[in-house]
Design an enzyme around this catalytic site. Structure first.
Site, PDB file in Angstrom:
ATOM      1  N   ASN A   1      -7.290  -2.826  14.409  1.00  0.00           N
ATOM      2  CA  ASN A   1      -8.729  -3.045  14.012  1.00  0.00           C
ATOM      3  C   ASN A   1      -8.874  -4.358  13.132  1.00  0.00           C
ATOM      4  OD1 ASN A   1      -7.536  -2.105  11.655  1.00  0.00           O
ATOM      5  ND2 ASN A   1      -9.227  -0.575  11.569  1.00  0.00           N
TER       6      ASN A   1
ATOM      7  N   GLU B   1      -9.630  -1.974   5.528  1.00  0.00           N
ATOM      8  CA  GLU B   1     -10.301  -1.748   6.788  1.00  0.00           C
ATOM      9  C   GLU B   1     -11.490  -2.515   6.981  1.00  0.00           C
ATOM     10  OE1 GLU B   1      -8.492  -0.005   8.602  1.00  0.00           O
ATOM     11  OE2 GLU B   1      -7.794   1.976   8.072  1.00  0.00           O
TER      12      GLU B   1
ATOM     13  N   HIS C   1      -7.066  -4.668  10.274  1.00  0.00           N
ATOM     14  CA  HIS C   1      -6.855  -4.566   9.217  1.00  0.00           C
ATOM     15  C   HIS C   1      -5.521  -5.132   8.493  1.00  0.00           C
ATOM     16  CE1 HIS C   1      -4.618  -0.354   9.387  1.00  0.00           C
ATOM     17  NE2 HIS C   1      -3.885  -1.387   9.314  1.00  0.00           N
TER      18      HIS C   1
ATOM     19  N   ASP D   1       0.770  -1.333  -0.161  1.00  0.00           N
ATOM     20  CA  ASP D   1       0.051  -0.049   0.041  1.00  0.00           C
ATOM     21  C   ASP D   1       0.973   1.369  -0.130  1.00  0.00           C
ATOM     22  OD1 ASP D   1       0.959  -0.167   2.524  1.00  0.00           O
ATOM     23  OD2 ASP D   1      -1.022  -0.856   3.234  1.00  0.00           O
TER      24      ASP D   1
HETATM   25  C1  GLP Z   1      -0.675   0.429   8.396  1.00  0.00           C
HETATM   26  C2  GLP Z   1       0.000  -0.371   7.403  1.00  0.00           C
HETATM   27  C3  GLP Z   1      -0.352  -1.912   7.745  1.00  0.00           C
HETATM   28  C4  GLP Z   1       0.412  -2.466   8.954  1.00  0.00           C
HETATM   29  C5  GLP Z   1      -0.164  -1.394  10.116  1.00  0.00           C
HETATM   30  C6  GLP Z   1       0.200  -1.789  11.424  1.00  0.00           C
HETATM   31  O1  GLP Z   1      -1.731   0.591   8.733  1.00  0.00           O
HETATM   32  N1  GLP Z   1      -0.798  -0.150   6.003  1.00  0.00           N
HETATM   33  O2  GLP Z   1       0.170  -2.752   6.696  1.00  0.00           O
HETATM   34  O3  GLP Z   1       0.242  -3.641   9.256  1.00  0.00           O
HETATM   35  O4  GLP Z   1      -0.253  -0.016   9.806  1.00  0.00           O
HETATM   36  O5  GLP Z   1       1.350  -1.022  11.858  1.00  0.00           O
HETATM   37  P1  GLP Z   1       2.391  -1.207  12.886  1.00  0.00           P
HETATM   38  O6  GLP Z   1       3.211  -2.460  12.359  1.00  0.00           O
HETATM   39  O7  GLP Z   1       3.184  -0.113  13.011  1.00  0.00           O
HETATM   40  O8  GLP Z   1       1.936  -1.710  14.049  1.00  0.00           O
END
Ligand code: GLP
Length: 246
Positions: free
Chosen positions: A136, A143, A138, A67
């Protein structure tokens, strides 16, 4: 689902790196699916070490990121393009023409989504996809309430995601509200998936993903339907998984 519970973040990163190194040794022209966020940083650090020790070669590897925020230039410090350069690409010998991130600044966003999806198909699909998980539930930026049939598309970020990501920006108003993300269908088409989670704040999402109902309300729960998924979680993130699932 193959569930591996490890002690802490470092063990999680090492275990994931071993699986990636195995993948690249088995298939030097592997197509990797990559992720951002704090979770995979340790994995990338381990992969850089393996590369510097001469154990793996990225010359023939292709990579596709999950993404990208809309409206951040690749030179913006919080863009995922910048993140990937700093945390992985500039330290290894992957060829610039071989790694791909959706463009957050393309004039025609729908066309960019189509182009990205076509590029993955042209590469023969993803061999091994790494995923983190949002609080959440995702994956990528898919989402809650996303359609499981979605391919690469433009997404509106959840309020919780915006709040969670505010820590990386000076001001919460600077956090982008939209992004381009591979869809659930794109992710599910990967031949192998490794999901990483660390820390107590991920425990509810992890428990739901593994032991709960398969529902778009918790997008990661769709992974219960994938034939080759490995979940690597540390003890804190695993602490709420129902015992019948371990
Ligand atoms: C973002 C990314 C996800 C990732 C998530 C969790 O939203 N788009 O791919 O898994 O963050 O982030 P973190 O690893 O910092 O908890």
């Amino acid at each position: 689902m193959n569930i591996i519970i490890v002690k802490n973040y470092n063990d999680m990163s090492r275990k994931a790196a071993h699986l990636f190194v195995g993948q690249i040794l088995q298939k030097p022209d592997s197509v990797l699916g990559l992720a951002t966020g704090s979770t995979p940083v340790g994995l990338y650090t381990e992969l850089i070490k393996f590369y510097k020790e001469g154990m793996i070669d990225f010359n023939d590897v292709q990579a596709f990121n999950l993404d990208e925020y809309l409206e951040l230039k690749p030179s913006h410090e919080q863009s995922y393009a910048y993140f990937m350069q700093k945390n992985l690409f500039e330290h290894i010998n992957i060829r610039p023409e071989n790694y791909h991130i959706p463009s957050g600044t393309a004039n025609y966003q729908e066309k960019e989504c189509e182009r990205y999806e076509a590029l993955i198909a042209e590469a023969g699909g993803i061999d091994l996809q790494i995923l983190g998980i949002g609080r959440n539930g995702h994956i990528g930026f898919n989402e809650p309430d996303i359609k499981f049939e979605a391919i690469t598309h433009v997404v509106q970020l959840d309020e919780q995601t915006i709040n969670d990501n505010a820590r990386f920006f000076d001001n919460i108003d600077d956090v982008p509200k939209t992004a381009i993300s591979m869809g659930i269908k794109t992710i599910m088409q990967s031949r192998g998936i490794i999901l990483l989670a660390s820390g107590i704040e991920k425990a509810d999402a992890v428990a739901g993903m593994i032991g709960g109902k398969i529902t778009p309300e918790l997008p990661a729960s769709v992974l219960q339907l994938h034939p080759n998924v490995t979940i690597i979680v540390d003890e804190a993130a695993a602490s709420k998984i129902p015992s019948k699932n371990i």
